[in-house]
Structure formats: structure tokens, C-alpha cells
Design an enzyme around this catalytic site. Sequence first.
Site, PDB file in Angstrom:
ATOM      1  N   TYR A  26     -26.358 -18.299  -2.660  1.00  0.00           N
ATOM      2  CA  TYR A  26     -24.901 -18.492  -3.268  1.00  0.00           C
ATOM      3  C   TYR A  26     -23.787 -17.990  -2.213  1.00  0.00           C
ATOM      4  CZ  TYR A  26     -24.125 -13.816  -4.943  1.00  0.00           C
ATOM      5  OH  TYR A  26     -23.914 -12.435  -4.905  1.00  0.00           O
ATOM      6  N   GLU A  58     -24.318  -0.053   0.042  1.00  0.00           N
ATOM      7  CA  GLU A  58     -23.026  -0.692  -0.335  1.00  0.00           C
ATOM      8  C   GLU A  58     -23.091  -0.843  -1.615  1.00  0.00           C
ATOM      9  OE1 GLU A  58     -23.674  -5.113   0.793  1.00  0.00           O
ATOM     10  OE2 GLU A  58     -25.702  -4.917  -0.013  1.00  0.00           O
ATOM     11  N   LEU A 109     -25.199  -6.592   2.607  1.00  0.00           N
ATOM     12  CA  LEU A 109     -24.573  -8.102   3.008  1.00  0.00           C
ATOM     13  C   LEU A 109     -23.747  -7.890   3.796  1.00  0.00           C
ATOM     14  CD1 LEU A 109     -24.829 -11.187   2.076  1.00  0.00           C
ATOM     15  CD2 LEU A 109     -22.814 -10.664   0.694  1.00  0.00           C
TER      16      LEU A 109
HETATM   17  C1  LIG Z   1     -24.108  -6.980  -2.570  1.00  0.00           C
HETATM   18  C2  LIG Z   1     -22.844  -7.467  -1.867  1.00  0.00           C
HETATM   19  N1  LIG Z   1     -22.162  -6.836  -0.933  1.00  0.00           N
HETATM   20  C3  LIG Z   1     -21.263  -7.165  -0.415  1.00  0.00           C
HETATM   21  C4  LIG Z   1     -20.279  -8.156  -0.920  1.00  0.00           C
HETATM   22  C5  LIG Z   1     -18.903  -8.323  -0.313  1.00  0.00           C
HETATM   23  O1  LIG Z   1     -19.251  -9.624   0.451  1.00  0.00           O
HETATM   24  P1  LIG Z   1     -17.996 -10.621   0.495  1.00  0.00           P
HETATM   25  O2  LIG Z   1     -16.667  -9.746   1.229  1.00  0.00           O
HETATM   26  O3  LIG Z   1     -18.315 -11.713   1.392  1.00  0.00           O
HETATM   27  O4  LIG Z   1     -17.605 -11.188  -0.647  1.00  0.00           O
HETATM   28  C6  LIG Z   1     -20.802  -8.791  -1.916  1.00  0.00           C
HETATM   29  C7  LIG Z   1     -19.971  -9.805  -2.702  1.00  0.00           C
HETATM   30  O5  LIG Z   1     -20.255 -10.449  -3.570  1.00  0.00           O
HETATM   31  C8  LIG Z   1     -22.198  -8.441  -2.436  1.00  0.00           C
HETATM   32  O6  LIG Z   1     -22.582  -9.123  -3.461  1.00  0.00           O
END
Ligand SMILES: Cc1ncc(COP(=O)(O)O)c(C=O)c1O
Length: 276
Positions: A28, A174, A198
Amino acid sequence: MIFFNGNYVEQAHAEITDRGYQFGDGIYEVVRVYNGQLYTAQEHFERLLRSAAEIQMDAKYSVEEYIEICRQLIEKNQIEMGNIYIQVTRGVAPRNHPFPIPSVEPTILLYAYASARPEKGLKEGVKTITAEDIRWLRCDIKSLNLLGNVLNKQKAVEHGATEAIQIRDGIVTEGASSNVFAIKDGTVYTHPANHLILNGITRLEIKKVCASLNIPFVEEAFESSFLFECDEVFISSTSLEVTPVIQIDDTMISNGTPGKVTQAIQDGFVANIGIQ
Ligand SMILES: Cc1ncc(COP(=O)(O)O)c(C=O)c1O
């Protein structure tokens, strides 16, 4: 109106044998809409296609085709400030763990909804907790398997906190749905973009903002104790943008107010978006 398997429709329903529903076998993305315009959509769809490739799944459309669907959804739903949720699963097939043979069409869903910016947290900062990172070892894939994240986020909510800062083997990875940053003596530290986190699109935008402000940005793993020794902590995501952290567990961070470096990064980030 939502986009479901090639059509714009008012409603759609998942098949009970959809592999996303039964195995979490899918991926997603969440893309932000500011002032009716997509923000960093190219980067989000490049990541979606990378996630698809990593699980050997065909996401069917190109980045440009996905962006065009998003534009249609913004227009059809008159979204000014909001999000677009995108989900692709391996499709519908009788329940069996291996990939279906012959392969089936992926199930593709996109929908748009209004969502305000989290003004209070952005201005005043948020409370967080620490939690053990119990997820699998491919956190770089934005997969539908979010049980570890869900359980830790629930724990945060039960403690009256916005986010759970996850710790694996003593190292800060994170948040349950965000990236985590610690600032010490004017330098920003964050976990390297490997299989344990991520690689947030917001994280990458923050890296650019830091470069433009001459703020050193160090992608190095740090221990959880550093969170309590550093000067400032913040978290980032598509929805949270650059959110200051003012409390972790029972400890106040930067005297319980957003720190100066965090605020400078937040200002730079907002200036790049082009919103007030
Ligand atoms: C586990 C995790 N880490 C980091 C992020 C931050 O990613 P982004 O800045 O692309 O929204 C998200 C975003 O939903 C996440 O679910």
C-alpha cells in the site's frame, strides 16, 4: 467515488478469498493532497512499484498511470486537503500459500478522503512511548502486514501517546507509522535506510531540507539511551509531516517544548510544500 479494478465506482467489496484479505499478501501507499495537488506522488508510486517488485507482484500500472488515477479521484471527490490510499493485492484465488498458478489479476484499490493537517501536534509536539520492535525483517517493503505496527500503536494510544518509538536489539529503528530522528549538537541522526525501516518519503524530503539548511544529516543506527541524552527528537510521516516529540515514556524531551532545530526543519519542510 473510488477506483476499484479499473473502474470509478461508488462502492466496492473485497472477495473473501482475496490474498490481501487472507494473507496480507499485498502492498500500500498513502499520498498527501495539499491544496488539491498531489505531494511527492512520483516518489510514492516509485516506492509502490519497488514494494511490488520485492514481493514478485505485478502492480499493473505505471507511475504515470497511478498519478492520473489520483488526479481523477481528487477531481471527482473535490479533495482540497486530504489523502489518497492505494492498495494492491496479489488478487483473488482459492486459499493456498504459494502464488496462484496461473497468476491472477491484482486487486487494485485507490480512494481519496479529506484529512486536515495535525496542527496541534505540529505546533506543540507529541508524547511518545518506547516499544519493542517485533516486526519481520523486511520493513523496507510497505506491506499490508501491519500487525506489529498495530499492536505498538495501540500500546501508544493506551498510554495517551501519539506514537510508539520501536527498538530492536537496543537500537531505535522507527515509529509504528513514522520515522524517528534525534538531534544532538545541531546534527540530525536517523536509522539508515535498510531492511529494518521504511525509507519514508517525508524522511527523504527532510534530508533535502537539512542539506539546504546546512544541518548535518547522519544516517547511523543509535541506541535507545541516545533518545534521552540528545537535545531534540522528532518523527515524520506523510500525515505527521515533521512532528516534534516532547515526551518519551515518562521523560520530557527538550524541556517539553519543540526544539529550535526541529522547528527550523519543520519550517523548511512546510515552505517546500508551499502551504501556509
Ligand atoms: C513504519 C513506517 N515508517 C515510516 C513511515 C513514514 O513514511 P512516509 O514518510 O513515506 O509516509 C510510515 C508511514 O506510514 C510507516 O508506516
